[in-house]
Design a protein around this motif. Sequence first.
Motif, mmCIF file in Angstrom:
data_model
loop_
_atom_site.group_PDB
_atom_site.id
_atom_site.type_symbol
_atom_site.label_atom_id
_atom_site.label_comp_id
_atom_site.label_asym_id
_atom_site.label_seq_id
_atom_site.Cartn_x
_atom_site.Cartn_y
_atom_site.Cartn_z
ATOM 1 N N ASN A 145 0.819 -1.213 0.000
ATOM 2 C CA ASN A 145 0.000 0.000 0.000
ATOM 3 C C ASN A 145 0.854 1.265 0.000
ATOM 4 O O ASN A 145 0.535 2.262 0.637
ATOM 5 N N VAL A 146 1.956 1.230 -0.759
ATOM 6 C CA VAL A 146 2.834 2.398 -0.831
ATOM 7 C C VAL A 146 2.819 3.005 -2.228
ATOM 8 O O VAL A 146 2.452 2.356 -3.219
ATOM 9 N N LEU A 147 3.216 4.256 -2.298
ATOM 10 C CA LEU A 147 3.278 5.007 -3.540
ATOM 11 C C LEU A 147 4.446 5.977 -3.468
ATOM 12 O O LEU A 147 5.210 5.970 -2.495
ATOM 13 N N ASP A 148 4.591 6.760 -4.505
ATOM 14 C CA ASP A 148 5.594 7.824 -4.551
ATOM 15 C C ASP A 148 7.034 7.312 -4.556
ATOM 16 O O ASP A 148 7.968 8.070 -4.299
ATOM 17 N N TYR A 149 7.221 6.035 -4.832
ATOM 18 C CA TYR A 149 8.583 5.519 -4.976
ATOM 19 C C TYR A 149 9.116 5.934 -6.343
ATOM 20 O O TYR A 149 8.361 6.352 -7.234
ATOM 21 N N SER A 150 10.411 5.830 -6.506
ATOM 22 C CA SER A 150 11.056 6.288 -7.744
ATOM 23 C C SER A 150 11.853 5.169 -8.395
ATOM 24 O O SER A 150 12.442 4.328 -7.713
ATOM 25 N N GLN B 175 -3.897 16.416 -15.817
ATOM 26 C CA GLN B 175 -2.465 16.112 -15.740
ATOM 27 C C GLN B 175 -2.218 14.957 -14.779
ATOM 28 O O GLN B 175 -3.011 14.704 -13.872
ATOM 29 N N THR B 176 -1.117 14.261 -14.991
ATOM 30 C CA THR B 176 -0.769 13.164 -14.089
ATOM 31 C C THR B 176 0.161 13.672 -13.001
ATOM 32 O O THR B 176 1.065 14.470 -13.261
ATOM 33 N N PHE B 177 -0.081 13.219 -11.783
ATOM 34 C CA PHE B 177 0.738 13.623 -10.638
ATOM 35 C C PHE B 177 1.039 12.392 -9.793
ATOM 36 O O PHE B 177 0.458 11.314 -9.988
ATOM 37 N N SER B 178 1.956 12.551 -8.828
ATOM 38 C CA SER B 178 2.483 11.378 -8.117
ATOM 39 C C SER B 178 1.520 10.792 -7.099
ATOM 40 O O SER B 178 1.563 9.590 -6.831
ATOM 41 N N THR B 179 0.638 11.619 -6.522
ATOM 42 C CA THR B 179 -0.197 11.125 -5.426
ATOM 43 C C THR B 179 -1.458 10.465 -5.959
ATOM 44 O O THR B 179 -2.514 11.102 -6.105
ATOM 45 N N VAL B 180 -1.345 9.180 -6.278
ATOM 46 C CA VAL B 180 -2.481 8.375 -6.730
ATOM 47 C C VAL B 180 -2.478 7.072 -5.946
ATOM 48 O O VAL B 180 -1.529 6.770 -5.215
ATOM 49 N N LYS C 170 -3.902 11.192 4.861
ATOM 50 C CA LYS C 170 -3.317 12.438 4.358
ATOM 51 C C LYS C 170 -3.056 12.368 2.859
ATOM 52 O O LYS C 170 -3.296 13.338 2.123
ATOM 53 N N LYS C 171 -2.563 11.235 2.390
ATOM 54 C CA LYS C 171 -2.278 11.093 0.959
ATOM 55 C C LYS C 171 -3.565 11.054 0.140
ATOM 56 O O LYS C 171 -3.612 11.514 -1.008
ATOM 57 N N ARG C 172 -4.634 10.510 0.704
ATOM 58 C CA ARG C 172 -5.918 10.503 0.000
ATOM 59 C C ARG C 172 -6.452 11.932 -0.157
ATOM 60 O O ARG C 172 -6.981 12.301 -1.214
ATOM 61 N N LEU C 173 -6.297 12.727 0.904
ATOM 62 C CA LEU C 173 -6.700 14.134 0.809
ATOM 63 C C LEU C 173 -5.846 14.876 -0.214
ATOM 64 O O LEU C 173 -6.351 15.696 -0.995
ATOM 65 N N GLU C 174 -4.532 14.581 -0.198
ATOM 66 C CA GLU C 174 -3.626 15.215 -1.164
ATOM 67 C C GLU C 174 -4.018 14.848 -2.585
ATOM 68 O O GLU C 174 -3.963 15.676 -3.506
ATOM 69 N N HIS C 175 -4.439 13.604 -2.786
ATOM 70 C CA HIS C 175 -4.880 13.150 -4.110
ATOM 71 C C HIS C 175 -6.082 13.972 -4.580
ATOM 72 O O HIS C 175 -6.124 14.430 -5.733
ATOM 73 N N LEU C 176 -7.062 14.168 -3.701
ATOM 74 C CA LEU C 176 -8.255 14.938 -4.068
ATOM 75 C C LEU C 176 -7.898 16.379 -4.396
ATOM 76 O O LEU C 176 -8.412 16.964 -5.370
#
Length: 444
Positions: free
Chosen positions: A269-274, A421-426, A406-412
Amino acid sequence: MNRTEMEMSGPGGNRRTRTVKRKVWGGLRQWKLLGMFEIDQQHEFYSLTCMMKEGLCAAVQNTIDNPIPNEFSEDDYKLEVTQIHKDFRMETFAGPVFASLRRSLGMSEKEYQHSLSSEGSYLQFISNSKSKADFFLTNDKRFFLKTQNRREVRFLLSNLRIYMEHLEKFPHSLLVKFLGVHRIRIPHRRKKYFIVMQSVFYPDERINARYDIKGCEVSRWTDPAPEGSQVIVVLKDLNFEGQFITLDHQRPWLLRQVEIDTAFLRELNVLDYSLLLAHQPLHQDERNHTLSFATLIMRTKKSVTTGSGPAVPGAVLEEALTEVNGRTSQSQITETSVDGGGGGGDSLDQDELSDRAGAESAELREFQAQNRRLLPNFKNPLHVIDGPEQRYFVGIIDIFTVYGFKKRLEHLWKRLRHPGQTFSTVSPPEYCQRLCQWVQDHSK
């Protein structure tokens, strides 16, 4: 949590602990390139890094003096050892577990200890990351040390068992190799957590471009260094547009391994990795259009030996083994004929030959299931892939961001802020799929 405390003393015990105020950046001594600074006695981190070196030397010595068990209990994953030095305490988490990973990578504890605690100063890496972490490199630039917050360290330690299981199941994984987790306590100062990682970009002497890829558009451009400049700039997705990772027959291996590793991160359940990516041109003698028999044997052995680290895609390994078998079959036939005709030799009957062929076939299926590849005869082989003309350094880093509230709020918020546009917080499934698609679209 299991705790062990040790009283430590040594030549570093009388080291001063006060922080020396840093000079302005212009006065710092450079290390070949402007993106790295040698941490000399005038640097604000000099005292801290000296303590880190002393503490790490003692921590690794503890694993040298205490044999690593063949199997680990739950207590081993929760083990915490505290070593007391004159001016600080160093705590090491799950030490035997990380030592076993280092061993599986073909790394001796002595060479690891030497790199971490050599007389040469650590280097500070100036990153364009939004993280507030501090980044250090050992003097030989083989290992990265990064400060982490408590939440990130707890996340890593709580998932350490399944991380180790993933690396065992897929020994040629592109995931960053975590080699140690520590905490340093200095009186009257905030405690610091830090991790030790294998550097993806090692050795870096000939690297001519570095990228941090997330598979999206928003905030994914970095101004390149001026032409002719020696400043290290880690570029981003939009800087890579119009280019390709050219691998030819190794491309299927890369696509599958990225799918395997990102699927693992999705389950966490992680995201924002590179996806870290760098390249350098191959010298003429490195373009192995036809491998010598000795080189082929050496690379195949490196790729399949557990102790030398994870390696081979099925097709590449099968091709290598076919070539090895093709070159050796005639001599094997000759030896068998001589033994059989001499009356006193141990000839192989048909059943024995059949059993051997079956065992080799089972091993090949296992190699294919593990997505091993034929590793290059090069330092840091797990993160190096050679194409026809370029050598690529590839690894997946920054795997601590959980898709929580917090990341879900950031996504919204970003959906409203960056429509179309595509952004990292999905969500992790979308992040995983998108990064895999990026690699597929930008490789050939």
